[in-house]
Write an enzyme that holds these catalytic residues in place. Structure first.
Site, PDB file in Angstrom:
ATOM      1  N   ASP A  27       0.823  -1.215   0.000  1.00 36.32           N
ATOM      2  CA  ASP A  27       0.000   0.000   0.000  1.00 36.32           C
ATOM      3  C   ASP A  27       0.857   1.265   0.000  1.00 36.32           C
ATOM      4  O   ASP A  27       0.638   2.185  -0.802  1.00 36.32           O
ATOM      5  CB  ASP A  27      -0.898   0.035   1.239  1.00 36.32           C
ATOM      6  CG  ASP A  27      -1.803  -1.156   1.367  1.00 36.32           C
ATOM      7  OD1 ASP A  27      -1.287  -2.277   1.461  1.00 36.32           O
ATOM      8  OD2 ASP A  27      -3.033  -0.961   1.394  1.00 36.32           O
ATOM      9  N   SER A  48      -6.728   4.571   4.074  1.00 39.66           N
ATOM     10  CA  SER A  48      -5.637   3.946   4.805  1.00 39.66           C
ATOM     11  C   SER A  48      -5.902   4.093   6.295  1.00 39.66           C
ATOM     12  O   SER A  48      -6.613   5.008   6.732  1.00 39.66           O
ATOM     13  CB  SER A  48      -4.315   4.637   4.455  1.00 39.66           C
ATOM     14  OG  SER A  48      -3.316   4.337   5.397  1.00 39.66           O
ATOM     15  N   ASP A  86      -0.810  -4.749   4.820  1.00 35.38           N
ATOM     16  CA  ASP A  86      -2.224  -4.502   5.075  1.00 35.38           C
ATOM     17  C   ASP A  86      -3.138  -5.617   4.579  1.00 35.38           C
ATOM     18  O   ASP A  86      -4.110  -5.970   5.243  1.00 35.38           O
ATOM     19  CB  ASP A  86      -2.647  -3.190   4.417  1.00 35.38           C
ATOM     20  CG  ASP A  86      -2.057  -1.976   5.107  1.00 35.38           C
ATOM     21  OD1 ASP A  86      -1.234  -2.164   6.028  1.00 35.38           O
ATOM     22  OD2 ASP A  86      -2.405  -0.846   4.724  1.00 35.38           O
ATOM     23  N   LYS A  87      -2.876  -6.170   3.409  1.00 39.04           N
ATOM     24  CA  LYS A  87      -3.753  -7.194   2.845  1.00 39.04           C
ATOM     25  C   LYS A  87      -3.241  -8.595   3.129  1.00 39.04           C
ATOM     26  O   LYS A  87      -3.915  -9.577   2.829  1.00 39.04           O
ATOM     27  CB  LYS A  87      -3.897  -7.002   1.329  1.00 39.04           C
ATOM     28  CG  LYS A  87      -4.244  -5.586   0.910  1.00 39.04           C
ATOM     29  CD  LYS A  87      -5.486  -5.068   1.598  1.00 39.04           C
ATOM     30  CE  LYS A  87      -5.667  -3.587   1.385  1.00 39.04           C
ATOM     31  NZ  LYS A  87      -4.696  -2.745   2.094  1.00 39.04           N
ATOM     32  N   GLU A 140      -7.088   3.415  -1.922  1.00 36.98           N
ATOM     33  CA  GLU A 140      -7.141   4.246  -0.721  1.00 36.98           C
ATOM     34  C   GLU A 140      -6.992   5.712  -1.107  1.00 36.98           C
ATOM     35  O   GLU A 140      -6.201   6.052  -1.991  1.00 36.98           O
ATOM     36  CB  GLU A 140      -6.008   3.866   0.241  1.00 36.98           C
ATOM     37  CG  GLU A 140      -6.169   2.485   0.839  1.00 36.98           C
ATOM     38  CD  GLU A 140      -5.046   2.106   1.777  1.00 36.98           C
ATOM     39  OE1 GLU A 140      -5.207   1.125   2.512  1.00 36.98           O
ATOM     40  OE2 GLU A 140      -4.000   2.783   1.778  1.00 36.98           O
TER      41      GLU A 140
END
Length: 545
Positions: free
Chosen positions: A81, A463, A123-124, A437
Protein backbone atom coordinates in the site's frame (compact mmCIF):
# COMPACT_ATOMS: atom_id res chain seq x y z
CA UNK A 1 0.34 -41.43 12.53
CA UNK A 2 -1.35 -42.88 9.42
CA UNK A 3 -4.30 -40.51 9.91
CA UNK A 4 -2.12 -37.51 9.05
CA UNK A 5 -2.79 -36.36 5.55
CA UNK A 6 0.90 -35.91 4.78
CA UNK A 7 1.45 -39.54 5.76
CA UNK A 8 -1.28 -40.64 3.35
CA UNK A 9 0.22 -38.46 0.61
CA UNK A 10 3.90 -39.32 0.95
CA UNK A 11 4.26 -42.75 2.59
CA UNK A 12 3.84 -46.25 1.15
CA UNK A 13 5.01 -47.98 -1.99
CA UNK A 14 2.68 -46.16 -4.36
CA UNK A 15 3.98 -42.74 -3.25
CA UNK A 16 7.65 -43.44 -3.95
CA UNK A 17 7.62 -41.02 -6.90
CA UNK A 18 6.57 -38.14 -4.62
CA UNK A 19 9.19 -38.93 -1.98
CA UNK A 20 11.89 -39.09 -4.63
CA UNK A 21 11.15 -35.51 -5.64
CA UNK A 22 11.35 -34.34 -2.04
CA UNK A 23 14.71 -36.06 -1.68
CA UNK A 24 15.97 -33.79 -4.44
CA UNK A 25 15.67 -30.90 -1.96
CA UNK A 26 18.03 -32.66 0.45
CA UNK A 27 15.26 -33.91 2.73
CA UNK A 28 15.73 -37.18 4.62
CA UNK A 29 13.39 -40.12 5.10
CA UNK A 30 13.05 -39.24 8.78
CA UNK A 31 11.97 -35.66 7.99
CA UNK A 32 9.20 -36.91 5.70
CA UNK A 33 7.88 -39.29 8.37
CA UNK A 34 7.29 -36.40 10.78
CA UNK A 35 4.28 -34.07 10.61
CA UNK A 36 4.76 -31.53 7.83
CA UNK A 37 4.15 -27.92 8.86
CA UNK A 38 3.76 -25.24 6.20
CA UNK A 39 5.38 -21.90 7.04
CA UNK A 40 3.81 -19.27 4.78
CA UNK A 41 6.03 -16.20 4.91
CA UNK A 42 5.58 -12.76 3.37
CA UNK A 43 9.32 -11.99 3.19
CA UNK A 44 10.52 -9.69 0.42
CA UNK A 45 13.12 -6.98 -0.08
CA UNK A 46 10.58 -4.33 -1.05
CA UNK A 47 8.80 -3.20 2.10
CA UNK A 48 9.66 -2.49 5.72
CA UNK A 49 6.97 -4.91 6.88
CA UNK A 50 8.68 -7.79 5.10
CA UNK A 51 12.42 -7.22 4.84
CA UNK A 52 13.24 -8.84 8.21
CA UNK A 53 10.92 -11.83 8.00
CA UNK A 54 13.62 -14.32 6.94
CA UNK A 55 14.97 -14.21 10.50
CA UNK A 56 11.48 -14.48 11.99
CA UNK A 57 10.75 -17.50 9.80
CA UNK A 58 13.98 -19.18 10.89
CA UNK A 59 12.92 -18.91 14.53
CA UNK A 60 9.46 -20.30 13.70
CA UNK A 61 11.09 -23.25 11.95
CA UNK A 62 13.46 -23.75 14.90
CA UNK A 63 10.40 -24.09 17.13
CA UNK A 64 8.71 -26.55 14.78
CA UNK A 65 11.86 -28.70 14.65
CA UNK A 66 12.26 -28.62 18.43
CA UNK A 67 8.69 -29.90 18.81
CA UNK A 68 9.38 -32.85 16.52
CA UNK A 69 7.85 -31.82 13.18
CA UNK A 70 9.28 -30.79 9.81
CA UNK A 71 8.77 -27.16 8.69
CA UNK A 72 8.62 -26.25 5.01
CA UNK A 73 8.54 -22.58 4.05
CA UNK A 74 6.99 -20.96 1.01
CA UNK A 75 6.65 -17.31 0.03
CA UNK A 76 3.57 -15.11 -0.23
CA UNK A 77 3.36 -11.84 -2.17
CA UNK A 78 2.75 -8.38 -0.74
CA UNK A 79 1.62 -5.60 -3.08
CA UNK A 80 2.53 -2.73 -0.79
CA UNK A 81 0.00 0.00 0.00
CA UNK A 82 2.56 2.53 1.16
CA UNK A 83 4.57 2.34 -2.06
CA UNK A 84 1.44 2.58 -4.22
CA UNK A 85 -0.57 5.37 -2.58
CA UNK A 86 -2.06 8.05 -4.87
CA UNK A 87 -1.02 6.14 -8.00
CA UNK A 88 -2.32 3.59 -10.48
CA UNK A 89 -0.40 0.96 -8.53
CA UNK A 90 -2.91 1.21 -5.69
CA UNK A 91 -5.53 -0.43 -7.92
CA UNK A 92 -3.62 -3.71 -7.54
CA UNK A 93 -3.31 -3.71 -3.77
CA UNK A 94 -6.74 -4.88 -2.55
CA UNK A 95 -7.05 -7.47 -5.35
CA UNK A 96 -3.79 -8.90 -3.98
CA UNK A 97 -5.73 -9.99 -0.87
CA UNK A 98 -7.63 -12.52 -2.97
CA UNK A 99 -4.43 -13.69 -4.67
CA UNK A 100 -2.78 -14.18 -1.26
CA UNK A 101 -5.76 -16.20 -0.04
CA UNK A 102 -5.67 -18.30 -3.19
CA UNK A 103 -1.91 -18.87 -2.95
CA UNK A 104 -2.08 -20.06 0.66
CA UNK A 105 -4.93 -22.42 -0.18
CA UNK A 106 -3.17 -23.69 -3.31
CA UNK A 107 0.17 -24.38 -1.63
CA UNK A 108 -1.22 -25.96 1.53
CA UNK A 109 -3.80 -28.14 -0.18
CA UNK A 110 -1.65 -29.16 -3.15
CA UNK A 111 1.13 -30.39 -0.86
CA UNK A 112 -1.01 -31.96 1.88
CA UNK A 113 0.53 -30.11 4.82
CA UNK A 114 -0.71 -31.08 8.27
CA UNK A 115 -0.60 -27.63 9.91
CA UNK A 116 0.18 -24.04 9.05
CA UNK A 117 2.08 -21.08 10.51
CA UNK A 118 1.41 -17.80 8.73
CA UNK A 119 3.95 -14.97 9.01
CA UNK A 120 2.21 -11.84 7.81
CA UNK A 121 3.40 -8.33 7.11
CA UNK A 122 1.31 -5.84 5.17
CA UNK A 123 -2.22 -4.50 5.07
CA UNK A 124 -3.75 -7.19 2.84
CA UNK A 125 -1.44 -10.01 3.89
CA UNK A 126 -3.03 -10.78 7.26
CA UNK A 127 -6.62 -10.97 5.98
CA UNK A 128 -5.53 -12.75 2.80
CA UNK A 129 -3.55 -15.37 4.70
CA UNK A 130 -6.37 -15.90 7.20
CA UNK A 131 -8.88 -16.29 4.38
CA UNK A 132 -6.68 -18.89 2.69
CA UNK A 133 -6.02 -20.70 5.96
CA UNK A 134 -9.74 -20.90 6.69
CA UNK A 135 -10.29 -22.68 3.40
CA UNK A 136 -7.80 -25.32 4.50
CA UNK A 137 -9.22 -25.92 7.98
CA UNK A 138 -5.93 -26.96 9.59
CA UNK A 139 -4.30 -26.14 12.93
CA UNK A 140 -2.98 -22.61 12.36
CA UNK A 141 -0.88 -20.09 14.27
CA UNK A 142 -0.51 -16.44 13.27
CA UNK A 143 2.79 -14.54 13.59
CA UNK A 144 2.94 -10.83 12.76
CA UNK A 145 5.80 -8.86 11.20
CA UNK A 146 5.76 -6.57 14.22
CA UNK A 147 5.35 -2.85 14.81
CA UNK A 148 7.89 -0.01 14.66
CA UNK A 149 8.92 2.61 17.18
CA UNK A 150 8.01 6.16 16.21
CA UNK A 151 10.70 8.23 14.56
CA UNK A 152 11.98 11.36 16.29
CA UNK A 153 12.76 14.63 14.54
CA UNK A 154 13.76 17.77 16.45
CA UNK A 155 12.48 16.20 19.65
CA UNK A 156 9.02 15.35 18.27
CA UNK A 157 7.62 11.91 17.48
CA UNK A 158 6.86 11.39 13.79
CA UNK A 159 5.31 8.56 11.80
CA UNK A 160 4.31 7.82 8.23
CA UNK A 161 1.17 9.96 8.15
CA UNK A 162 3.34 12.89 9.29
CA UNK A 163 5.30 12.56 6.03
CA UNK A 164 2.19 12.45 3.85
CA UNK A 165 0.78 15.49 5.61
CA UNK A 166 4.17 17.16 5.23
CA UNK A 167 3.67 17.15 1.46
CA UNK A 168 0.60 19.36 1.95
CA UNK A 169 2.61 21.59 4.27
CA UNK A 170 5.18 22.08 1.50
CA UNK A 171 2.38 23.09 -0.90
CA UNK A 172 1.09 25.47 1.80
CA UNK A 173 4.61 26.97 2.13
CA UNK A 174 4.77 25.96 5.81
CA UNK A 175 7.91 23.83 5.47
CA UNK A 176 10.64 23.51 2.85
CA UNK A 177 11.57 20.57 0.62
CA UNK A 178 14.69 20.15 2.76
CA UNK A 179 12.58 19.87 5.92
CA UNK A 180 10.34 17.31 4.21
CA UNK A 181 13.44 15.31 3.29
CA UNK A 182 14.59 15.27 6.91
CA UNK A 183 11.11 14.09 7.92
CA UNK A 184 10.99 11.22 5.43
CA UNK A 185 14.39 9.98 6.58
CA UNK A 186 13.44 10.14 10.26
CA UNK A 187 9.98 8.62 10.41
CA UNK A 188 10.81 4.90 10.01
CA UNK A 189 13.73 3.98 12.29
CA UNK A 190 13.53 0.28 11.49
CA UNK A 191 11.59 -2.60 10.00
CA UNK A 192 7.99 -3.42 10.82
CA UNK A 193 4.47 -2.22 10.17
CA UNK A 194 4.93 1.30 11.54
CA UNK A 195 3.90 2.97 14.78
CA UNK A 196 0.26 3.85 14.06
CA UNK A 197 -3.03 2.00 13.65
CA UNK A 198 -2.52 1.31 9.98
CA UNK A 199 -4.52 -1.52 8.48
CA UNK A 200 -1.75 -4.10 8.82
CA UNK A 201 -1.25 -3.26 12.48
CA UNK A 202 -4.99 -3.18 13.16
CA UNK A 203 -5.52 -6.58 11.53
CA UNK A 204 -2.66 -8.01 13.62
CA UNK A 205 -4.49 -6.80 16.74
CA UNK A 206 -7.65 -8.48 15.40
CA UNK A 207 -5.84 -11.78 14.82
CA UNK A 208 -4.53 -11.75 18.38
CA UNK A 209 -7.97 -10.75 19.70
CA UNK A 210 -9.56 -13.70 17.86
CA UNK A 211 -7.13 -16.04 19.59
CA UNK A 212 -5.00 -17.10 16.61
CA UNK A 213 -1.65 -15.95 17.98
CA UNK A 214 0.40 -16.15 21.12
CA UNK A 215 -0.04 -13.26 23.59
CA UNK A 216 1.73 -10.11 22.40
CA UNK A 217 2.20 -11.22 18.81
CA UNK A 218 -0.09 -8.52 17.41
CA UNK A 219 1.86 -5.51 18.71
CA UNK A 220 5.42 -6.71 19.47
CA UNK A 221 8.21 -4.52 18.07
CA UNK A 222 9.61 -5.97 14.84
CA UNK A 223 12.90 -7.83 15.08
CA UNK A 224 13.18 -7.47 18.84
CA UNK A 225 14.36 -10.32 21.03
CA UNK A 226 10.78 -10.66 22.26
CA UNK A 227 9.59 -10.95 18.67
CA UNK A 228 12.01 -13.77 17.93
CA UNK A 229 11.00 -15.60 21.11
CA UNK A 230 7.33 -15.32 20.09
CA UNK A 231 8.25 -16.69 16.66
CA UNK A 232 10.03 -19.70 18.20
CA UNK A 233 7.18 -20.36 20.63
CA UNK A 234 4.66 -20.13 17.78
CA UNK A 235 6.53 -22.80 15.85
CA UNK A 236 6.56 -25.03 18.92
CA UNK A 237 2.89 -24.33 19.62
CA UNK A 238 1.68 -25.42 16.17
CA UNK A 239 2.82 -29.00 16.79
CA UNK A 240 0.87 -29.09 20.04
CA UNK A 241 -2.23 -27.82 18.23
CA UNK A 242 -1.78 -30.51 15.59
CA UNK A 243 -1.63 -33.20 18.26
CA UNK A 244 -4.83 -31.82 19.79
CA UNK A 245 -6.47 -31.51 16.32
CA UNK A 246 -7.30 -27.92 17.23
CA UNK A 247 -8.06 -26.22 13.91
CA UNK A 248 -8.53 -22.65 12.74
CA UNK A 249 -12.26 -23.07 12.22
CA UNK A 250 -12.62 -23.83 15.94
CA UNK A 251 -11.05 -20.42 16.68
CA UNK A 252 -12.41 -18.10 14.00
CA UNK A 253 -16.13 -18.07 14.80
CA UNK A 254 -18.78 -15.37 14.69
CA UNK A 255 -18.09 -14.72 18.37
CA UNK A 256 -14.33 -14.38 17.83
CA UNK A 257 -14.84 -12.00 14.90
CA UNK A 258 -17.16 -9.80 16.95
CA UNK A 259 -14.60 -9.75 19.76
CA UNK A 260 -11.91 -8.71 17.27
CA UNK A 261 -14.15 -5.93 16.00
CA UNK A 262 -14.62 -4.64 19.56
CA UNK A 263 -10.86 -4.53 20.08
CA UNK A 264 -10.33 -2.59 16.84
CA UNK A 265 -13.16 -0.21 17.72
CA UNK A 266 -11.79 0.35 21.22
CA UNK A 267 -8.41 1.55 19.86
CA UNK A 268 -9.59 3.68 16.87
CA UNK A 269 -8.29 1.10 14.42
CA UNK A 270 -8.27 1.25 10.64
CA UNK A 271 -11.56 1.63 8.75
CA UNK A 272 -10.43 -1.27 6.54
CA UNK A 273 -11.57 -3.75 9.17
CA UNK A 274 -15.01 -3.04 7.70
CA UNK A 275 -13.77 -4.88 4.59
CA UNK A 276 -11.54 -7.54 6.05
CA UNK A 277 -13.59 -8.87 8.97
CA UNK A 278 -16.65 -9.54 6.73
CA UNK A 279 -14.33 -11.19 4.19
CA UNK A 280 -12.81 -13.41 6.91
CA UNK A 281 -16.32 -14.22 8.15
CA UNK A 282 -17.30 -15.17 4.61
CA UNK A 283 -14.50 -17.75 4.46
CA UNK A 284 -15.28 -19.00 7.98
CA UNK A 285 -18.96 -19.50 7.21
CA UNK A 286 -19.65 -17.06 10.05
CA UNK A 287 -22.09 -14.18 10.24
CA UNK A 288 -20.64 -10.68 10.37
CA UNK A 289 -21.70 -7.63 8.38
CA UNK A 290 -22.04 -3.88 8.66
CA UNK A 291 -25.20 -4.18 10.77
CA UNK A 292 -23.15 -6.12 13.33
CA UNK A 293 -20.34 -3.62 12.95
CA UNK A 294 -22.67 -0.70 13.60
CA UNK A 295 -24.22 -2.23 16.71
CA UNK A 296 -20.80 -3.13 18.11
CA UNK A 297 -19.51 0.39 17.44
CA UNK A 298 -22.43 1.85 19.37
CA UNK A 299 -21.76 -0.35 22.40
CA UNK A 300 -17.95 -0.47 22.49
CA UNK A 301 -16.25 2.45 24.28
CA UNK A 302 -12.99 3.93 23.06
CA UNK A 303 -10.28 3.01 25.57
CA UNK A 304 -7.18 3.88 23.52
CA UNK A 305 -6.60 6.48 20.81
CA UNK A 306 -3.79 4.98 18.78
CA UNK A 307 -1.96 7.18 16.33
CA UNK A 308 -3.10 8.89 14.12
CA UNK A 309 -6.39 9.43 16.01
CA UNK A 310 -4.45 10.10 19.21
CA UNK A 311 -0.93 10.12 20.57
CA UNK A 312 -0.41 6.45 21.55
CA UNK A 313 1.97 4.44 19.35
CA UNK A 314 1.69 0.68 18.88
CA UNK A 315 4.92 0.02 20.82
CA UNK A 316 3.56 2.12 23.72
CA UNK A 317 0.33 0.11 23.58
CA UNK A 318 2.35 -3.11 23.59
CA UNK A 319 4.33 -2.09 26.66
CA UNK A 320 1.06 -1.30 28.43
CA UNK A 321 -0.09 -4.89 27.95
CA UNK A 322 -1.40 -4.63 24.40
CA UNK A 323 -4.30 -6.74 23.22
CA UNK A 324 -4.19 -8.98 26.28
CA UNK A 325 -4.69 -6.03 28.65
CA UNK A 326 -7.45 -4.67 26.43
CA UNK A 327 -9.23 -8.05 26.37
CA UNK A 328 -9.20 -8.10 30.15
CA UNK A 329 -10.61 -4.56 30.29
CA UNK A 330 -13.31 -5.33 27.72
CA UNK A 331 -14.16 -8.71 29.28
CA UNK A 332 -17.74 -7.78 30.30
CA UNK A 333 -18.51 -7.00 26.64
CA UNK A 334 -16.81 -10.01 25.05
CA UNK A 335 -18.30 -13.35 24.02
CA UNK A 336 -16.83 -16.73 24.87
CA UNK A 337 -14.68 -18.24 22.13
CA UNK A 338 -11.86 -20.77 21.82
CA UNK A 339 -8.27 -19.52 21.75
CA UNK A 340 -4.95 -21.23 21.10
CA UNK A 341 -3.77 -19.69 24.39
CA UNK A 342 -5.84 -18.17 27.23
CA UNK A 343 -5.79 -14.42 27.80
CA UNK A 344 -2.56 -13.60 29.63
CA UNK A 345 -2.26 -11.91 33.00
CA UNK A 346 -0.27 -8.71 33.39
CA UNK A 347 0.35 -5.96 35.92
CA UNK A 348 -2.68 -3.62 35.75
CA UNK A 349 -0.34 -0.72 36.49
CA UNK A 350 1.19 -1.08 33.04
CA UNK A 351 -1.94 0.24 31.38
CA UNK A 352 -2.05 3.56 33.24
CA UNK A 353 -2.11 6.53 30.89
CA UNK A 354 -2.45 4.30 27.80
CA UNK A 355 -5.52 2.08 28.19
CA UNK A 356 -8.48 3.76 29.88
CA UNK A 357 -10.63 1.70 32.26
CA UNK A 358 -13.96 0.47 30.94
CA UNK A 359 -15.90 2.62 33.41
CA UNK A 360 -13.94 5.77 32.46
CA UNK A 361 -13.61 5.55 28.66
CA UNK A 362 -12.15 8.21 26.41
CA UNK A 363 -15.39 8.11 24.41
CA UNK A 364 -18.59 6.17 25.12
CA UNK A 365 -18.66 4.59 21.66
CA UNK A 366 -16.11 2.98 19.36
CA UNK A 367 -13.70 4.83 17.09
CA UNK A 368 -15.47 3.85 13.85
CA UNK A 369 -19.06 4.58 12.81
CA UNK A 370 -21.41 3.23 10.12
CA UNK A 371 -23.39 6.00 8.40
CA UNK A 372 -26.49 5.56 6.26
CA UNK A 373 -28.77 7.89 4.37
CA UNK A 374 -29.76 9.05 0.91
CA UNK A 375 -26.13 9.30 -0.22
CA UNK A 376 -25.19 5.82 1.06
CA UNK A 377 -28.30 3.65 1.53
CA UNK A 378 -26.22 0.53 2.18
CA UNK A 379 -23.73 2.33 4.39
CA UNK A 380 -20.47 4.24 4.61
CA UNK A 381 -17.67 4.14 7.18
CA UNK A 382 -15.89 6.92 9.08
CA UNK A 383 -13.14 6.82 11.70
CA UNK A 384 -15.20 8.95 14.03
CA UNK A 385 -12.52 8.93 16.73
CA UNK A 386 -10.37 11.14 14.52
CA UNK A 387 -13.05 13.64 13.42
CA UNK A 388 -12.86 17.20 14.81
CA UNK A 389 -15.80 18.04 17.08
CA UNK A 390 -16.98 20.88 14.83
CA UNK A 391 -17.43 18.43 11.91
CA UNK A 392 -19.47 15.81 13.74
CA UNK A 393 -22.43 17.63 12.24
CA UNK A 394 -21.80 19.46 8.97
CA UNK A 395 -23.58 20.61 5.83
CA UNK A 396 -21.78 22.06 2.85
CA UNK A 397 -21.58 22.29 -0.95
CA UNK A 398 -20.16 19.38 -2.91
CA UNK A 399 -16.93 19.71 -4.88
CA UNK A 400 -17.04 16.66 -7.14
CA UNK A 401 -14.08 14.75 -8.61
CA UNK A 402 -13.96 11.59 -10.71
CA UNK A 403 -10.62 10.38 -9.31
CA UNK A 404 -8.22 11.02 -6.45
CA UNK A 405 -5.53 12.71 -8.53
CA UNK A 406 -7.86 15.52 -9.62
CA UNK A 407 -9.00 16.01 -6.03
CA UNK A 408 -5.43 16.23 -4.73
CA UNK A 409 -4.54 18.78 -7.41
CA UNK A 410 -7.55 20.90 -6.42
CA UNK A 411 -6.71 20.71 -2.72
CA UNK A 412 -3.05 21.61 -3.23
CA UNK A 413 -4.10 24.26 -5.74
CA UNK A 414 -6.21 26.13 -3.20
CA UNK A 415 -9.52 25.40 -4.95
CA UNK A 416 -11.17 23.88 -1.87
CA UNK A 417 -12.73 26.33 0.59
CA UNK A 418 -13.58 25.92 4.28
CA UNK A 419 -17.00 24.30 4.58
CA UNK A 420 -16.75 22.37 1.31
CA UNK A 421 -17.52 18.67 1.00
CA UNK A 422 -15.05 16.97 -1.33
CA UNK A 423 -16.68 14.07 -3.20
CA UNK A 424 -14.46 11.53 -4.97
CA UNK A 425 -16.26 8.83 -6.91
CA UNK A 426 -15.62 5.97 -9.34
CA UNK A 427 -12.97 4.67 -6.94
CA UNK A 428 -14.97 1.71 -5.60
CA UNK A 429 -14.11 -1.99 -5.91
CA UNK A 430 -15.67 -2.38 -9.36
CA UNK A 431 -15.54 1.16 -10.68
CA UNK A 432 -11.89 1.86 -9.85
CA UNK A 433 -11.35 -0.91 -10.37
CA UNK A 434 -9.34 -2.04 -7.38
CA UNK A 435 -10.77 0.17 -4.60
CA UNK A 436 -7.88 2.56 -4.03
CA UNK A 437 -7.14 4.25 -0.72
CA UNK A 438 -7.73 8.00 -0.69
CA UNK A 439 -4.90 8.74 1.75
CA UNK A 440 -3.33 11.21 -0.67
CA UNK A 441 -6.50 13.32 -0.57
CA UNK A 442 -7.04 13.12 3.19
CA UNK A 443 -3.39 13.94 3.88
CA UNK A 444 -3.59 16.88 1.46
CA UNK A 445 -6.58 18.25 3.39
CA UNK A 446 -4.65 17.98 6.67
CA UNK A 447 -1.46 19.40 5.18
CA UNK A 448 -3.27 22.38 3.68
CA UNK A 449 -4.80 23.29 7.04
CA UNK A 450 -8.35 22.29 6.08
CA UNK A 451 -8.85 19.36 8.47
CA UNK A 452 -11.07 21.39 10.82
CA UNK A 453 -13.38 22.69 8.10
CA UNK A 454 -13.60 20.23 5.16
CA UNK A 455 -15.31 16.83 4.84
CA UNK A 456 -14.29 14.22 2.27
CA UNK A 457 -16.74 11.57 1.00
CA UNK A 458 -15.86 8.76 -1.41
CA UNK A 459 -16.84 5.32 -2.68
CA UNK A 460 -13.12 4.57 -2.40
CA UNK A 461 -11.52 3.48 0.84
CA UNK A 462 -8.94 4.84 3.28
CA UNK A 463 -5.64 3.95 4.81
CA UNK A 464 -5.34 3.39 8.53
CA UNK A 465 -3.16 6.52 8.39
CA UNK A 466 -6.14 8.64 7.32
CA UNK A 467 -7.83 10.81 9.93
CA UNK A 468 -10.14 13.77 9.96
CA UNK A 469 -13.67 13.93 8.54
CA UNK A 470 -13.01 11.23 5.94
CA UNK A 471 -16.09 9.17 5.03
CA UNK A 472 -15.52 6.28 2.65
CA UNK A 473 -16.70 2.89 1.38
CA UNK A 474 -20.01 4.51 0.30
CA UNK A 475 -22.39 1.80 -0.86
CA UNK A 476 -23.66 1.24 -3.44
CA UNK A 477 -20.60 2.56 -5.28
CA UNK A 478 -20.97 4.83 -8.32
CA UNK A 479 -20.28 1.97 -10.74
CA UNK A 480 -23.25 0.09 -9.26
CA UNK A 481 -25.57 3.05 -9.75
CA UNK A 482 -25.30 4.33 -6.19
CA UNK A 483 -26.54 7.84 -5.37
CA UNK A 484 -22.97 9.15 -5.31
CA UNK A 485 -22.96 8.75 -9.13
CA UNK A 486 -25.71 11.39 -9.40
CA UNK A 487 -24.25 14.10 -7.17
CA UNK A 488 -23.45 17.38 -8.93
CA UNK A 489 -21.17 20.27 -8.11
CA UNK A 490 -22.80 22.49 -5.50
CA UNK A 491 -25.32 19.95 -4.17
CA UNK A 492 -25.60 20.29 -0.42
CA UNK A 493 -24.30 17.28 1.50
CA UNK A 494 -25.28 16.78 5.14
CA UNK A 495 -23.28 14.68 7.59
CA UNK A 496 -24.43 13.80 11.12
CA UNK A 497 -22.06 11.42 12.87
CA UNK A 498 -24.05 11.64 16.10
CA UNK A 499 -27.15 10.28 14.38
CA UNK A 500 -25.30 8.10 11.87
CA UNK A 501 -26.59 9.96 8.79
CA UNK A 502 -25.10 10.79 5.39
CA UNK A 503 -27.47 12.57 3.01
CA UNK A 504 -27.52 14.53 -0.22
CA UNK A 505 -30.10 17.29 0.16
CA UNK A 506 -31.69 16.73 -3.24
CA UNK A 507 -35.14 15.17 -3.79
CA UNK A 508 -34.68 11.51 -4.75
CA UNK A 509 -36.80 11.85 -7.89
CA UNK A 510 -34.72 14.84 -9.01
CA UNK A 511 -31.51 12.99 -8.23
CA UNK A 512 -32.50 9.88 -10.18
CA UNK A 513 -33.69 11.93 -13.15
CA UNK A 514 -30.11 13.08 -13.68
CA UNK A 515 -27.64 11.31 -15.92
CA UNK A 516 -25.10 9.49 -13.75
CA UNK A 517 -21.45 10.41 -14.01
CA UNK A 518 -19.67 8.36 -16.67
CA UNK A 519 -17.54 5.68 -15.11
CA UNK A 520 -13.95 4.86 -15.83
CA UNK A 521 -13.22 2.68 -18.87
CA UNK A 522 -12.57 -0.73 -17.34
CA UNK A 523 -9.67 -2.97 -18.37
CA UNK A 524 -10.48 -5.91 -20.60
CA UNK A 525 -7.75 -8.28 -19.52
CA UNK A 526 -5.52 -9.11 -16.59
CA UNK A 527 -6.06 -9.03 -12.84
CA UNK A 528 -8.14 -5.85 -12.74
CA UNK A 529 -10.51 -7.06 -15.45
CA UNK A 530 -11.17 -10.28 -13.54
CA UNK A 531 -11.53 -8.35 -10.31
CA UNK A 532 -14.04 -5.84 -11.73
CA UNK A 533 -16.18 -8.69 -13.08
CA UNK A 534 -16.33 -10.64 -9.83
CA UNK A 535 -15.92 -8.30 -6.83
CA UNK A 536 -18.77 -7.56 -4.42
CA UNK A 537 -19.70 -4.25 -2.77
CA UNK A 538 -17.61 -2.88 0.09
CA UNK A 539 -20.40 -3.62 2.58
CA UNK A 540 -20.07 -7.30 1.61
CA UNK A 541 -16.31 -7.34 2.21
CA UNK A 542 -15.29 -6.68 -1.42
CA UNK A 543 -14.84 -10.43 -1.86
CA UNK A 544 -14.59 -12.02 -5.28
CA UNK A 545 -17.44 -14.38 -6.02
Amino acid sequence: MSSRRSWARYQGTDRAFARSWFYGTGRTEEELRRPLVAVACAWNEIAAENVHLERVARRVKDGVLAAGATPMEFGVIHATDVLSEASEGMRYVLPARETIADSVELMVQAHAFDALVIIAGGDKVTPGMLMGALRCGLPTVYVYAGTTETGVLDGEEVSWETVFEGIGRVHADEISEAQLNRLELAQMPGAGGGASAYTGNTMALCAEAMGLSLPGAGSVVAGSAEHLRIAYASGYEIVSLLEKEFTIDQVVTSEAIRNAARVALAVCGSTNISLHLPAIAHEAGAQFGWDDFGSLAATTPTLVKLRPSGGVSLPQFHRAGGVQALLRELAPLLEGSARIRPVADADPGWTEGVIAPLDEPLDPTGGLTVLRGSLAPSGAIVKSGGVPARLLRHSGPAKVFENEEDAIAAIHGGRIDPGDVVVIRNEGPRGGPGFREMLGATAAIVGMGLAETVVLITDGRFSGASHGAAIGYACPEAASGGPIAYVREGDRISVDLLEGRLDVDVDEAVLRARTPAPGRELPTRGVLARYARSVSEACEGAVTI
